[in-house]
Design a protein around this motif. Structure first.
Motif, PDB file in Angstrom:
ATOM      1  N   VAL A 193      10.359 -38.488  34.147  1.00  0.00           N
ATOM      2  CA  VAL A 193      10.142 -37.081  34.453  1.00  0.00           C
ATOM      3  C   VAL A 193       9.859 -36.356  33.144  1.00  0.00           C
ATOM      4  CG1 VAL A 193      12.624 -36.589  34.340  1.00  0.00           C
ATOM      5  CG2 VAL A 193      11.104 -34.994  35.506  1.00  0.00           C
ATOM      6  N   THR A 194       8.901 -35.465  33.168  1.00  0.00           N
ATOM      7  CA  THR A 194       8.588 -34.639  32.003  1.00  0.00           C
ATOM      8  C   THR A 194       9.305 -33.307  32.145  1.00  0.00           C
ATOM      9  OG1 THR A 194       6.396 -35.650  31.769  1.00  0.00           O
ATOM     10  CG2 THR A 194       6.747 -33.533  30.688  1.00  0.00           C
ATOM     11  N   VAL A 195      10.096 -32.942  31.138  1.00  0.00           N
ATOM     12  CA  VAL A 195      10.816 -31.668  31.139  1.00  0.00           C
ATOM     13  C   VAL A 195      10.284 -30.839  29.981  1.00  0.00           C
ATOM     14  CG1 VAL A 195      13.057 -30.532  31.166  1.00  0.00           C
ATOM     15  CG2 VAL A 195      12.837 -32.868  32.037  1.00  0.00           C
ATOM     16  N   ASP A 196       9.740 -29.659  30.295  1.00  0.00           N
ATOM     17  CA  ASP A 196       9.045 -28.854  29.289  1.00  0.00           C
ATOM     18  C   ASP A 196       9.484 -27.396  29.420  1.00  0.00           C
ATOM     19  OD1 ASP A 196       7.365 -28.281  27.207  1.00  0.00           O
ATOM     20  OD2 ASP A 196       5.525 -28.888  28.224  1.00  0.00           O
ATOM     21  N   GLY A 197       8.952 -26.566  28.525  1.00  0.00           N
ATOM     22  CA  GLY A 197       9.248 -25.140  28.575  1.00  0.00           C
ATOM     23  C   GLY A 197      10.482 -24.798  27.770  1.00  0.00           C
ATOM     24  N   ALA A 198      11.285 -23.857  28.290  1.00  0.00           N
ATOM     25  CA  ALA A 198      12.434 -23.320  27.558  1.00  0.00           C
ATOM     26  C   ALA A 198      13.656 -24.214  27.706  1.00  0.00           C
ATOM     27  CB  ALA A 198      12.739 -21.907  28.035  1.00  0.00           C
ATOM     28  N   VAL A 199      13.551 -25.437  27.159  1.00  0.00           N
ATOM     29  CA  VAL A 199      14.683 -26.371  27.087  1.00  0.00           C
ATOM     30  C   VAL A 199      14.880 -26.757  25.629  1.00  0.00           C
ATOM     31  CG1 VAL A 199      14.460 -27.265  29.430  1.00  0.00           C
ATOM     32  CG2 VAL A 199      13.147 -28.323  27.584  1.00  0.00           C
ATOM     33  N   ARG A 200      16.040 -27.317  25.325  1.00  0.00           N
ATOM     34  CA  ARG A 200      16.368 -27.596  23.922  1.00  0.00           C
ATOM     35  C   ARG A 200      15.635 -28.809  23.354  1.00  0.00           C
ATOM     36  NH1 ARG A 200      20.405 -24.186  22.621  1.00  0.00           N
ATOM     37  NH2 ARG A 200      21.677 -23.366  24.332  1.00  0.00           N
ATOM     38  N   ASP A 201      15.302 -29.763  24.197  1.00  0.00           N
ATOM     39  CA  ASP A 201      14.639 -30.981  23.714  1.00  0.00           C
ATOM     40  C   ASP A 201      13.584 -31.438  24.722  1.00  0.00           C
ATOM     41  OD1 ASP A 201      14.009 -33.124  22.141  1.00  0.00           O
ATOM     42  OD2 ASP A 201      15.758 -34.322  22.677  1.00  0.00           O
ATOM     43  N   PRO A 202      12.421 -30.762  24.757  1.00  0.00           N
ATOM     44  CA  PRO A 202      11.368 -31.147  25.711  1.00  0.00           C
ATOM     45  C   PRO A 202      10.939 -32.588  25.488  1.00  0.00           C
ATOM     46  CG  PRO A 202      10.845 -29.056  24.631  1.00  0.00           C
ATOM     47  CD  PRO A 202      12.006 -29.650  23.891  1.00  0.00           C
ATOM     48  N   GLY A 203      10.605 -33.279  26.574  1.00  0.00           N
ATOM     49  CA  GLY A 203      10.173 -34.660  26.428  1.00  0.00           C
ATOM     50  C   GLY A 203      10.050 -35.361  27.753  1.00  0.00           C
ATOM     51  N   VAL A 204       9.875 -36.676  27.682  1.00  0.00           N
ATOM     52  CA  VAL A 204       9.737 -37.527  28.852  1.00  0.00           C
ATOM     53  C   VAL A 204      11.005 -38.363  28.971  1.00  0.00           C
ATOM     54  CG1 VAL A 204       8.335 -39.283  29.990  1.00  0.00           C
ATOM     55  CG2 VAL A 204       7.240 -37.585  28.503  1.00  0.00           C
ATOM     56  N   TYR A 205      11.663 -38.294  30.112  1.00  0.00           N
ATOM     57  CA  TYR A 205      12.958 -38.937  30.285  1.00  0.00           C
ATOM     58  C   TYR A 205      12.947 -39.885  31.484  1.00  0.00           C
ATOM     59  CZ  TYR A 205      14.530 -35.445  26.959  1.00  0.00           C
ATOM     60  OH  TYR A 205      14.670 -34.687  25.824  1.00  0.00           O
TER      61      TYR A 205
END
Length: 233
Positions: free
Chosen positions: A131-143
């Motif tokens: 899952v790709t987590v992007d935007g206003a998060v502390r550590d954007p990336g692919v998890y």
């Protein structure tokens, strides 16, 4: 299937995401379908780009060292998140990208075994999808998505929302029947137990929007005290 009263029509998504300054959906675009139902994704055979992938236990990898074929290693990350290598022993792989693991291995080999080691780490099989987590998060990336993952868990994988996050503006993108779909969720209401925590699937994209006011205040705070700031009406 995710059915949610908080999934909004396209006009509302555009309005909210525009104010948030983060998870924006293109106005008038036919590329994204916004619906009150976000079904489970269609299984695809697309090749995953693992360059930003955070490795997980039981991922299978191939490690190669240029000019040293005897150091080639084919194996998997163990349950503790470590990768066993010849000469240097265990290297922490869990939570790191392939490039970061390559650097860690090279650092251990450098000097004692090789003068300038060039190491490549390739993932041949991931435990689950990503899952790709992007935007206003502390550590954007692919998890990695291992087992059943919810929206809260996906954002927690990226070390949580940042101080600039708009928790009422979290967009999930998903491909269903060759159509890109999107839905808007309120992480604030999910955390309060006011609505269910939706399931996240492999290849989903989660974008946490930004709070425009908080960003403005943060930017203003960087100006020297007493200085004037250009303001356009």
């Amino acid at each position: 299937m995710l059915r949610h009263s908080h999934l909004l029509p396209l006009a509302a998504l555009l309005a909210l995401s525009g104010c948030a300054g983060g998870a924006s959906l293109g106005s008038g675009s036919n590329a994204v379908q916004v619906s009150q139902a976000l079904p489970a994704p269609t299984v695809t055979t697309d090749t995953t780009d693992f360059s930003n992938y955070r490795m997980a236990p039981r991922d299978q990898v191939v490690v190669e060292v240029f000019g040293a074929p005897e150091l080639k290693r084919e194996g998997e990350v163990d349950a503790a998140g470590n990768l066993s290598m010849p000469l240097i022993g265990s290297v922490v792989a869990g939570g790191r990208t392939p490039a970061e693991v390559s650097t860690a291995i090279a650092d251990k080999l450098r000097g004692r075994y090789l003068r300038n080691p060039q190491v490549t780490v390739n993932i041949t099989k991931a435990v689950g999808q990503t899952v790709t987590v992007d935007g206003a998060v502390r550590d954007p990336g692919v998890y990695p998505v291992t087992g059943r993952m919810t929206l809260q868990q996906a954002i927690a994988s990226a070390k949580g929302s940042s101080d600039l996050a708009n928790l009422d503006n979290v967009v999930v993108f998903r491909r269903v029947n060759n159509q890109q779909m999107a839905a808007l969720f309120s992480l604030k209401r999910i955390r309060a137990g006011q609505m269910p925590d939706p399931q996240i699937y492999g290849n989903d994209i989660v974008v946490v929007g930004e709070n425009a006011t908080r960003r403005f205040l943060r930017d203003v705070s960087s100006f020297p005290v007493g200085s004037f700031i250009p303001f356009i009406l």
